[in-house]
Design an enzyme around this catalytic site. Sequence first.
Site, PDB file in Angstrom:
ATOM      1  N   GLY A  39       0.858  -1.178   0.000  1.00 37.64           N
ATOM      2  CA  GLY A  39       0.000   0.000   0.000  1.00 37.64           C
ATOM      3  C   GLY A  39       0.890   1.222   0.000  1.00 37.64           C
ATOM      4  N   ASP A 249       7.828   4.602  -3.895  1.00 38.18           N
ATOM      5  CA  ASP A 249       7.398   5.041  -2.566  1.00 38.18           C
ATOM      6  C   ASP A 249       8.594   5.305  -1.651  1.00 38.18           C
ATOM      7  OD1 ASP A 249       4.726   4.727  -3.334  1.00 38.18           O
ATOM      8  OD2 ASP A 249       4.711   2.620  -2.731  1.00 38.18           O
TER       9      ASP A 249
END
Length: 323
Positions: A39, A249
Amino acid sequence: MLDVLAFGSVVIDNVLVVRKFPAVNETVQVDKYRYTYGGAGANVAVAAARLGAKSGIFAVAGSDFKKTNYEKHLEKEGVDRRGLIPADFLMPRSFIVSKESSDDQILYYYENRKGTAKKLFENMELAIRLGNGSQVCHFSTGHFEFYYRLLKGGRLKSVVSFDPGQETFNYPYRVVRIIPYVHMLFMNNHEAKRIKELLKIKSLRQIEGPKLLCVSLGAQGSVILFKGEVYRIPAVRPSRLIDPTGAGDSHRAGFIVALLKGYDVKTAGRIASTVASFTIEAEGAQTSLPTWEKVVRRYEHFFKEKFPQPQTSWEETKRELLS
């Protein structure tokens, strides 16, 4: 006060490593499979915490959040969990087909997208309170209508960072609505091309809103545009190429943490490139995230220079981003 509050998602990643991507109706042997925590929001929060920052996450946590030990994982990593909203439906799942030296193919499953949106909007005030208690609010793949409503009102006083990712293609209108309200915009070269098409502009310099733009170019590194300058940052070589999942990320987390520590934009770009190099050395976005000490050693080895001292201050950089 938190250094970084990451808005996004907590997801169970199913990573499948293959030698070739399947064609239509073709079966391909999977060489490796791993069930990992992922995520985009959680990836950024964990990466920032590993680097020594005070990080938190704002996301909906599904009914299996505890059963999968994701909660214990975030607790162990030191991530602030006040922004995790409980739900009675399952967390999302992603199925990531990864090929060495190539982009990923990603399938994403939402158990209850409408329920997720409802939970987020019900907790708008919590988002504002936690956001204003953070130096940087980083928005990644998640619910973009919620992001827009949150940012449009001007109720967040912190620096806003935005990485729309694949949503640039899935929900382009929602992406371009958010851009004017952010201070730092991250994208890869494919997303940058699409954003220029959507905004009908010829150059990224024409984008209104963000003061800093960063375009990731994969193995070619990245380009950063800030205050009229263009910084070309090389990709730091990893010790091995396994899985690129989450490299973007961790790059964003590394860049933000470096700015918070007082490094200038060019050096922050180099540090971010170094952080990202660790991520692709193992399957999963959070499997091989480095500590700051590991980053220092690899930076010195790759750039053939002593790791620099901070050249500015976060307060100065913050003023330039918010001006």
